[in-house]
Design an enzyme around this catalytic site. Structure first.
Site, PDB file in Angstrom:
ATOM      1  N   CYS A   7      -8.853  -0.049   4.074  1.00  0.00           N
ATOM      2  CA  CYS A   7     -10.065  -0.086   4.895  1.00  0.00           C
ATOM      3  C   CYS A   7      -9.785   0.349   6.321  1.00  0.00           C
ATOM      4  O   CYS A   7      -8.647   0.434   6.750  1.00  0.00           O
ATOM      5  CB  CYS A   7     -10.629  -1.507   4.954  1.00  0.00           C
ATOM      6  SG  CYS A   7     -11.003  -2.188   3.347  1.00  0.00           S
ATOM      7  N   GLY A  33     -11.598   4.702   4.102  1.00  0.00           N
ATOM      8  CA  GLY A  33     -12.483   4.087   3.126  1.00  0.00           C
ATOM      9  C   GLY A  33     -13.783   4.846   3.033  1.00  0.00           C
ATOM     10  O   GLY A  33     -14.439   5.057   4.057  1.00  0.00           O
ATOM     11  N   ASN A 108      -8.920  -5.488   7.071  1.00  0.00           N
ATOM     12  CA  ASN A 108      -8.152  -4.448   6.411  1.00  0.00           C
ATOM     13  C   ASN A 108      -6.854  -5.091   5.928  1.00  0.00           C
ATOM     14  O   ASN A 108      -6.105  -5.629   6.735  1.00  0.00           O
ATOM     15  CB  ASN A 108      -7.847  -3.307   7.400  1.00  0.00           C
ATOM     16  CG  ASN A 108      -6.858  -2.289   6.872  1.00  0.00           C
ATOM     17  OD1 ASN A 108      -6.144  -1.660   7.630  1.00  0.00           O
ATOM     18  ND2 ASN A 108      -6.800  -2.108   5.567  1.00  0.00           N
ATOM     19  N   GLY A 109      -6.622  -5.019   4.631  1.00  0.00           N
ATOM     20  CA  GLY A 109      -5.392  -5.595   4.091  1.00  0.00           C
ATOM     21  C   GLY A 109      -5.646  -6.281   2.772  1.00  0.00           C
ATOM     22  O   GLY A 109      -6.675  -6.060   2.131  1.00  0.00           O
ATOM     23  N   TYR A 249       1.071   8.816   4.262  1.00  0.00           N
ATOM     24  CA  TYR A 249      -0.169   9.346   3.684  1.00  0.00           C
ATOM     25  C   TYR A 249      -1.435   8.868   4.391  1.00  0.00           C
ATOM     26  O   TYR A 249      -2.351   9.642   4.639  1.00  0.00           O
ATOM     27  CB  TYR A 249      -0.256   8.960   2.202  1.00  0.00           C
ATOM     28  CG  TYR A 249      -1.639   9.147   1.612  1.00  0.00           C
ATOM     29  CD1 TYR A 249      -2.078  10.408   1.247  1.00  0.00           C
ATOM     30  CD2 TYR A 249      -2.506   8.058   1.463  1.00  0.00           C
ATOM     31  CE1 TYR A 249      -3.361  10.593   0.731  1.00  0.00           C
ATOM     32  CE2 TYR A 249      -3.780   8.234   0.950  1.00  0.00           C
ATOM     33  CZ  TYR A 249      -4.206   9.502   0.583  1.00  0.00           C
ATOM     34  OH  TYR A 249      -5.467   9.678   0.089  1.00  0.00           O
ATOM     35  N   CYS A 389       1.614  -1.661  -4.775  1.00  0.00           N
ATOM     36  CA  CYS A 389       1.511  -2.293  -3.461  1.00  0.00           C
ATOM     37  C   CYS A 389       0.625  -3.534  -3.589  1.00  0.00           C
ATOM     38  O   CYS A 389      -0.400  -3.498  -4.251  1.00  0.00           O
ATOM     39  CB  CYS A 389       0.890  -1.329  -2.452  1.00  0.00           C
ATOM     40  SG  CYS A 389       0.637  -2.083  -0.832  1.00  0.00           S
TER      41      CYS A 389
END
Ligand code: AMP
Length: 474
Positions: A7, A33, A108-109, A249, A389
């Site tokens: 995100c 996102g 975010n996470g 990336y 991940c």
């Protein structure tokens, strides 16, 4: 595990144009996102004004909707969710009325103990409206017995595990917090007296905000509605674990995060890749857009021309065509088309940032071969991804990761290349900088996660390039 999300977040404090500035910043963070976006502001009466939309920022906010988002303080969120998590209720920011005022949150996470915490909370009577782990943070905050919001936040930071770069709007104040490992980026900018917090500096650039510094791992930043900033170290960071996939990336190349200029870093990765796996060739091409800086670094290092070998159509959103056999390359051809004159009769080095499932590479290499390349040498600017991940990047299950299932020779055969090479983990560490490389998480490459994720990964073989009969990562 909880829902995995990549995100982008942004918060503005102390500007009457807060909603417009957030809206513009979300454009700059669109790469983080694309499935949904939302903005919440607080008006003079202390009431939230919000708008959420499925799809791209540019498609979901009209002049009219933005004009209703009044106030000098607000937060915004761009969301990319994986399977099963596309419900409308999961679009952030979430906002709540609580006994101690209105709260809104954008995250975010990925919390790694989300399942356990959620179960506990549900047993104690909490009712969840979404399947997102972000809501857990809010429930814990509301249940805390501490007096101030700040001490509640600090308490919750002691309970949640995993990755969070998070913005919390509490009436007229904004709190910006980052987990003690600092997995995901979070930067602070100034725009006159107003303060801006964003996932990446490219969001600050767009609105002419000046980059001040990053929120430190374990830090809580408290910003008052006049833009005044106070810093609190909530949790002492014992070990940093910046996500190495952000510079590889995920982050935009014009951003500066983790104390690095991403473009330079990617060029460095490309140059090291070239030194490690140079091959006799006529031309270097990139898989656009993410492979471009690495391809540039590679070409500069070996003195080969970098040509435009693939043109990307930037107007393609997500496609939902499940192609039949006869049209199965259309998906990738919608996005990429080869440039014949760059490829015909040439020995081509193709540089991309990463190989995940390998399905895109198969199609791209077939296209390049059909366009007349005589040899294709695939080069990846990161080591083989052999583990999933759990900290916020949407990598698939191990069983779908090509490098977890095959060795390098088998992967070469699968994607249809004449040769295949990855940046070594030593090369990646070198690119990230001696001394600084210890501050990164390499979990997706070696299964060595900084925090327990409830699985027992087996270590990768020391030769991460694999070799005949040797399975990378198993
Ligand atoms: P694959 O076909 O699964 O090997 O996809 C590899 C391509 O996907 C590369 O060109 C990467 O730039 C891109 N990629 C890598 N990680 C992600 C991610 N988490 N989300 C979307 N695309 C990604």
């Amino acid at each position: 595990m909880g829902l995995r999300e990549e995100c982008g977040v942004v918060g503005v404090v102390g500007d009457s144009e807060a909603a417009n500035l957030i809206y513009l910043s979300l454009y700059a963070l669109q790469h983080r996102g694309q499935e949904a976006a939302g903005i919440v502001t607080i008006n003079k009466e202390g009431k939230f004004c919000g708008h959420k939309t499925v799809g791209l920022v540019g498609d979901g906010f009209s002049k009219e909707t933005l004009s209703k988002l009044v106030g000098r303080v607000g937060i915004g969120h761009n969301r990319y969710s994986t399977h099963g998590g596309r419900m409308l209720q999961n679009i952030q920011p979430f906002s709540f009325s609580t006994a101690f005022g209105s709260l809104a949150i954008a995250h975010n996470g990925n919390l790694t103990n989300a399942d356990t915490l959620r179960k506990q909370l549900e047993e104690e009577g909490s009712i969840f409206q979404s399947t997102s782990d972000t809501e857990i943070f809010m429930h814990l905050l509301v249940k805390s017995q501490k007096n101030s919001i700040l001490s509640r936040i600090v308490e919750v930071m002691g309970k949640v595990k995993g990755a969070y770069s998070l913005l919390l709007l509490a009436e007229d104040r904004l709190f910006a917090l980052r987990d003690p490992y600092g997995f995901r980026p979070l930067v602070i900018g100034r725009r006159g007296r107003a303060a801006v917090i964003a996932s990446e500096t490219c969001a600050l650039d767009l609105i002419d905000a000046e980059f001040e510094r990053e929120v430190a791992p374990g830090e809580v930043i408290e910003i008052h509605n006049d833009g005044f900033i106070k810093s609190h170290i909530a949790v002492e960071s014992q070990r940093k674990a910046f996500c190495s996939f952000e510079p590889i990336y995920f982050a935009r190349p014009d951003s500066q995060i983790f104390n690095e200029e991403i473009y330079s870093l990617r060029k460095r990765m490309g140059a090291i890749l070239a030194r490690e796996s140079n091959v006799d060739a006529d031309v270097v091409i990139a898989v656009p857009d993410s492979g471009v800086p690495m391809a540039l670094g590679y070409a500069n290092e070996v003195g080969l021309p970098l040509e435009l070998g693939l043109v990307r159509n930037h107007y393609v959103g997500r496609t939902f065509i499940e192609p039949s056999q006869s049209i199965r390359d259309f998906g990738v051809k919608l996005k990429l088309n080869p440039v014949g004159s760059s490829l015909r009769g040439k020995k081509v080095v193709v540089v991309d940032d990463s190989l995940v499932r390998g399905t895109t590479s198969v199609k791209i290499l077939r296209m390049i071969r059909q366009a007349g390349a005589t040899e294709i040498h695939m080069r990846l600017g990161s080591p083989p991804i052999t583990y999933s991940c759990y900290f916020g990047v949407d990598t698939p299950e191990r069983s779908s990761l090509l490098a977890a299932q095959r060795n390098v020779e088998e992967m070469r055969e699968f994607i249809g290349a004449d040769s295949l090479a990855f940046l070594s983990t030593e090369g990646l560490r070198e690119a990230l900088g001696n001394g600084n490389s210890e501050n990164y998480c390499y979990g997706c490459f070696n299964g060595d996660y900084p925090e327990d994720v409830g699985i027992v990964p087996r270590k990768q073989p020391t030769d991460d390039q694999g070799g005949p009969g040797l399975r990378a990562g198993l």
